[in-house]
Enzyme design. Structure first.
Site, short mmCIF file in Angstrom:
data_model
loop_
_atom_site.label_atom_id
_atom_site.label_comp_id
_atom_site.label_asym_id
_atom_site.label_seq_id
_atom_site.Cartn_x
_atom_site.Cartn_y
_atom_site.Cartn_z
CG ASP A 142 -10.78 -28.34 29.49
OD1 ASP A 142 -11.06 -29.53 29.22
OD2 ASP A 142 -9.79 -28.03 30.15
CG ASP A 175 -12.07 -22.45 34.48
OD1 ASP A 175 -11.14 -23.25 34.67
OD2 ASP A 175 -12.11 -21.68 33.49
#
Length: 379
Positions: free
Chosen positions: A94, A268
């Site tokens: 991320d 996720d």
């Protein structure tokens, strides 16, 4: 040549859900796929070999946390994140944006980036779109994320509009800063809260920049599930059909299925590992809290329909004992089971798409899991 490529294999005739593959420099994984989260370059208590055995085709690591500890330069020195953690399959990182906005109590958002306090020691830090990309370039992940602003829910239309415009400008800056496009695929992140017009504007801005994939952010942040589903129904058709779509931070079984039905390929969440540490387990008949007294003399597996290592070898009574005594092995067993449960669920979802029966599968699963009951217990 883009570092990643999406291959559409089949569309479910009942729902329009997509069955596909994503090709990366470190291999190919099937979609729809749930990605276990390895915050600090490890999925808590799990070995890479165990993750592979249960079908984790890709894992996620957190840029913000790895930037603070051990630092991206050490990981670069080790040969990149794959070598550092001995994982030879795809990795997604991320951008650090979510952590900056969720962990730091003191932050100042400027056009150049975000000034904030280190949540560990209070030091002043600064993260910009360019810096987020530089860190991820050093980490060497297969799939990277643009730096975005993560507004709270709910937020006013006026605030969200400014936030979306800033996120679009940051996405363009990050794209220009990306020095390894042949090795790492960079995704843009669609924001806009629950406002359909702003979601449309965000998607339009990012699609015009021609990212190799697109993430949908700003959901699963406290909004009702029907709002999330409505936003997905509106947003996914605005994204290119020949590129992957990733719904960030979603990991409950019902939301995974509903996300797939609305055209999402990747998910996720820390949910399965986080709740496992408290002894909460996902089972084919719903949520099971292993610490409850009723399991003291229960020598059945966590889930009699599960063939994971935990369920084949250990009883509810034993695992309850371990969790109550705060034994690490108990956390390993519940973590293994929950991850296996979600990865196996996605395998079943892929099978249902192949057979054009995903809507039927959803109905059967929701009935068995207990989501249709008025007193349904979710996570």
């Amino acid at each position: 040549m883009s570092a990643i490529r999406y291959e559409l294999i089949k569309t479910d005739k009942q729902t329009g859900a997509r069955l596909g593959k994503i090709h990366t420099p470190h291999g190919t994984f099937d979609t729809p796929m749930f990605m276990p989260v390895g915050t600090l370059a490890t999925v808590k208590t799990m070995s890479p070999e165990e993750l592979k055995a249960m079908g984790a085709g890709i894992i996620l690591s957190n840029t913000y946390h790895l930037w603070l500890r051990p630092g991206e330069e050490l990981i670069r020195e080790a040969g990149g994140l794959h070598k550092f953690m001995n994982w030879d399959q795809p990795i997604l990182t991320d951008s650090g944006g979510f952590q900056v906005f969720s962990l730091s109590k003191m932050r100042d958002i400027k056009e150049e980036g975000v000034h904030f306090r280190n949540h560990l020691n209070g030091d002043k830090l600064f993260l910009s779109p360019e810096k987020a990309i530089q860190i991820q370039n050093a980490l060497g992940s297969d799939i990277m994320m643009s730096f975005d602003e993560c507004p709270p829910y709910p937020a006013s239309h006026e605030y969200m509009k400014k936030s979306v415009e800033r996120t679009s400008r940051w996405a363009e800056r990050g794209l220009k800063a990306h020095v390894r496009p042949e090795d790492q695929g960079l995704f843009g992140i669609v924001q806009g809260g629950a406002y359909e017009d702003l979601r449309a504007q965000s998607a339009k801005d990012l699609v015009s920049l021609d990212f190799p994939g697109y993430s949908i952010g700003g959901l699963s942040v406290g909004e009702p599930k029907d709002v999330m589903n409505r936003v997905l129904e509106h947003t996914t058709p605005l994204l290119p059909a020949n590129k992957p779509r990733y719904l960030m931070g979603v990991g409950s079984p019902d939301s995974l299925i509903d996300g797939v039905i609305r055209g999402v390929d990747m998910f996720d969440c820390v949910l399965p590992t986080r709740i496992a540490r408290n002894g909460t387990c996902m089972t084919s008949s719903g949520r099971l809290v292993i610490k409850n007294a009723k399991f003291t003399h229960d020598f059945r597996p966590i889930d009699e329909n599960c063939d994971c290592y935990t369920c084949k070898n250990y009883s509810r009574a034993y695992i309850r004992h371990l969790i109550r005594c705060e034994e690490t092995f108990g956390i390993r067993l519940t973590t293994y089971h929950n991850l296996h449960f979600l990865l196996n669920l996605m395998k079943q979802v892929r099978g249902a798409i192949m057979e054009d029966r995903l809507a039927d599968f959803r109905e059967e699963f929701f009935e068995q899991y207990g989501f249709n009951r008025p007193d349904a217990k979710n996570f």
